[in-house]
Design a protein around this motif. Structure first.
Motif, mmCIF file in Angstrom:
data_model
loop_
_atom_site.group_PDB
_atom_site.id
_atom_site.type_symbol
_atom_site.label_atom_id
_atom_site.label_comp_id
_atom_site.label_asym_id
_atom_site.label_seq_id
_atom_site.Cartn_x
_atom_site.Cartn_y
_atom_site.Cartn_z
ATOM 1 N N TRP A 250 -12.023 7.664 -2.693
ATOM 2 C CA TRP A 250 -11.029 8.510 -2.042
ATOM 3 C C TRP A 250 -11.564 9.934 -1.895
ATOM 4 C CZ3 TRP A 250 -5.205 7.949 -3.445
ATOM 5 C CH2 TRP A 250 -4.801 6.613 -3.333
ATOM 6 N N GLN A 251 -10.844 10.691 -1.079
ATOM 7 C CA GLN A 251 -11.087 12.133 -0.998
ATOM 8 C C GLN A 251 -9.749 12.837 -0.894
ATOM 9 O OE1 GLN A 251 -14.089 13.992 1.837
ATOM 10 N NE2 GLN A 251 -12.251 15.139 2.409
ATOM 11 N N SER A 252 -9.643 13.984 -1.539
ATOM 12 C CA SER A 252 -8.462 14.824 -1.349
ATOM 13 C C SER A 252 -8.738 15.825 -0.234
ATOM 14 C CB SER A 252 -8.106 15.563 -2.647
ATOM 15 O OG SER A 252 -8.943 16.699 -2.824
ATOM 16 N N SER B 224 -8.154 5.802 7.961
ATOM 17 C CA SER B 224 -7.788 4.787 8.947
ATOM 18 C C SER B 224 -8.994 3.961 9.370
ATOM 19 C CB SER B 224 -7.159 5.456 10.178
ATOM 20 O OG SER B 224 -6.809 4.501 11.156
ATOM 21 N N GLY B 225 -10.137 4.616 9.551
ATOM 22 C CA GLY B 225 -11.332 3.929 10.015
ATOM 23 C C GLY B 225 -12.120 3.231 8.926
ATOM 24 N N GLY B 226 -11.751 3.460 7.660
ATOM 25 C CA GLY B 226 -12.431 2.791 6.559
ATOM 26 C C GLY B 226 -13.608 3.549 5.986
ATOM 27 N N THR B 227 -13.884 4.750 6.489
ATOM 28 C CA THR B 227 -14.931 5.581 5.888
ATOM 29 C C THR B 227 -14.561 5.913 4.449
ATOM 30 O OG1 THR B 227 -15.456 6.554 8.037
ATOM 31 C CG2 THR B 227 -16.218 7.748 6.092
ATOM 32 N N LEU B 228 -13.275 6.131 4.226
ATOM 33 C CA LEU B 228 -12.704 6.293 2.893
ATOM 34 C C LEU B 228 -11.659 5.203 2.677
ATOM 35 C CD1 LEU B 228 -12.167 10.159 2.987
ATOM 36 C CD2 LEU B 228 -13.729 8.988 1.414
ATOM 37 N N ASP B 229 -11.475 4.809 1.417
ATOM 38 C CA ASP B 229 -10.465 3.793 1.103
ATOM 39 C C ASP B 229 -9.079 4.401 0.955
ATOM 40 O OD1 ASP B 229 -12.407 1.700 0.927
ATOM 41 O OD2 ASP B 229 -12.991 2.509 -1.030
ATOM 42 N N GLY B 230 -9.022 5.709 0.723
ATOM 43 C CA GLY B 230 -7.733 6.364 0.562
ATOM 44 C C GLY B 230 -7.913 7.853 0.430
ATOM 45 N N GLY B 231 -6.796 8.552 0.247
ATOM 46 C CA GLY B 231 -6.884 9.998 0.135
ATOM 47 C C GLY B 231 -5.597 10.627 -0.321
ATOM 48 N N HIS B 232 -5.664 11.932 -0.589
ATOM 49 C CA HIS B 232 -4.536 12.711 -1.093
ATOM 50 C C HIS B 232 -4.437 13.986 -0.270
ATOM 51 C CE1 HIS B 232 -2.423 15.530 -3.810
ATOM 52 N NE2 HIS B 232 -1.948 14.462 -4.448
ATOM 53 N N GLY B 233 -3.286 14.215 0.358
ATOM 54 C CA GLY B 233 -3.106 15.413 1.172
ATOM 55 C C GLY B 233 -1.643 15.671 1.453
ATOM 56 N N VAL B 234 -1.365 16.222 2.625
ATOM 57 C CA VAL B 234 0.000 16.460 3.085
ATOM 58 C C VAL B 234 0.129 15.989 4.530
ATOM 59 C CG1 VAL B 234 0.589 18.379 1.547
ATOM 60 C CG2 VAL B 234 -0.608 18.849 3.686
#
Length: 381
Positions: free
Chosen positions: A45-47, A95-105
């Motif tokens: 993931w990335q924030s 959305s594209g799958g470069t990351l599996d998830g993330g944290h934001g607003v």
């Protein structure tokens, strides 16, 4: 002759049962080794936050809850903003799958679909962030959010969580006395607030959190808002400004967003999805408690150690914000049917929920003044 109480074939049946039980037992014993052979599900993931920001800490807190509650069967690693993609690129990356998830607003996705910013970017129709989350879970917001993401082809599953307190109007070179003081200022904000502050006469630049202070220091911005005492302090706002205007309606009811890549999420076992859902709600309340503790400490220390002066935004400025906000959302709703749908849903829920709150919840100012105001400072119990 068979013994009393026994039926013909009992020994054979018993042998078959014991044999079957042995096979079943072997399967039960073997099952954990199959899971172990597959190994834990790992997610990167990335924030949208710098590593030093308390918001990134909140993202790590959520990941740890999931990792712990699944016993390590799901392992989420959270990287800071910019590690893989820029902060405003999180939605596309997940959305594209470069990351599996993330944290934001959600307001960071304003350029994709303006209605997404209704999750927190505005006055909330007298709701605070926790009440807006109540609308999301019980008032139809969850279904509308899924519809919104589908409308823009985003392959994500979204969990809004973490109610934020009212955000400051921002950091300025001098106190804001009237709405006209905002005219011509180079100002940072995001979401619908871009349109609101533009309507108030500011020249708006939407920057992610990690870039704001540098822009203020270089003169690319005259003023800016971000979020809270802890984030603002650690990001360095007191180093470039000593004036902070508290209270505003531009982001009165914002919350965070947990994002999963939908393909990755859908492939998880149902038990793991249930753990995630409950971890979101546990993290939501824990974040709220931690924020009260940390924000209040940094608010106090910015006054005693950093020489920051805090002022309350004048009521005339707040009223003008509401007038401009109404103009902005009326225009957006006329252009965007789903914006209208979200708006109507929020207003219907807010009318009922805020009436209940206003009638039921006692004001706490009297209590504060009784114990901690000028006349109460010497009170001893």
């Amino acid at each position: 002759m068979a013994k009393a109480g026994a039926l013909p074939g009992d020994k054979t049946s018993r042998r078959k049962f014991l044999s079957g039980a042995a096979v079943a037992g072997a399967a039960i014993i073997a099952a954990p080794s199959v899971v172990e052979a597959q190994g834990p599900v790992r997610m990167r993931w990335q924030s949208t936050w710098p590593s030093k920001d308390i918001f990134h800490e909140f993202a790590i807190d959520f990941a740890k809850k999931v990792n712990d509650m699944t016993g390590g069967d799901l392992n989420i690693e959270v990287l800071p903003a910019g590690a893989v993609v820029p902060a405003f690129g999180l939605l596309d990356a997940v959305s594209g799958g470069t990351l599996d998830g993330g944290h934001g607003v959600l307001a960071y996705h304003y350029g994709k679909q303006t209605a997404l910013a209704l999750w927190g970017s505005g006055p909330g129709f007298a709701m605070d962030a926790n009440m807006l989350l109540a609308w999301h879970k019980y008032g139809g917001g969850r279904e509308l959010l899924a519809k919104l993401y589908e409308s823009i082809g985003a392959n994500v599953v979204s969990f809004p969580y973490g109610p934020m307190p009212t955000q400051p109007l921002g950091w300025f070179k001098k106190p804001v006395a009237k709405a006209e003081d905002l005219n011509g200022l180079k100002f940072r904000t995001v979401g619908i607030s871009i349109d609101v502050f533009t309507g108030l006469g500011a020249a708006v630049n939407a920057l992610p959190g990690g870039e704001i202070v540098a822009a203020l220091d270089r003169g690319l911005l005259d003023a800016a808002e971000f979020n809270n005492a802890s984030s603002d302090r650690v990001l360095g706002f007191p180093d470039v400004s000593k004036i902070c205007m508290l209270q505003s309606y531009h982001q009165n009811a914002e919350q965070f967003e947990i994002l999963f890549n939908k393909t990755k999420y859908d492939a998880l076992p149902e038990k793991m999805k249930a753990i995630i859902t409950n971890a979101v709600e546990a993290a939501s309340q824990d974040m709220h408690w931690k924020a009260i503790d940390r924000y209040s400490k940094d608010y106090s220390e910015m006054q005693t150690q950093d020489d920051v002066k805090f002022y309350k935004t004048p009521e005339a400025v707040l009223k003008r914000q509401l007038e401009v906000y109404d103009e902005v959302v009326a225009k957006k709703a006329a252009e965007n049917p789903i914006f209208r749908e979200v708006l109507d849903s929020q207003i219907a829920f807010a009318r009922r929920a805020t009436q209940w709150e206003q009638d039921t919840v006692v004001g706490r100012r009297l209590v504060f003044d009784h114990y901690f105001g000028p006349d109460g400072a010497s009170k001893k119990i």
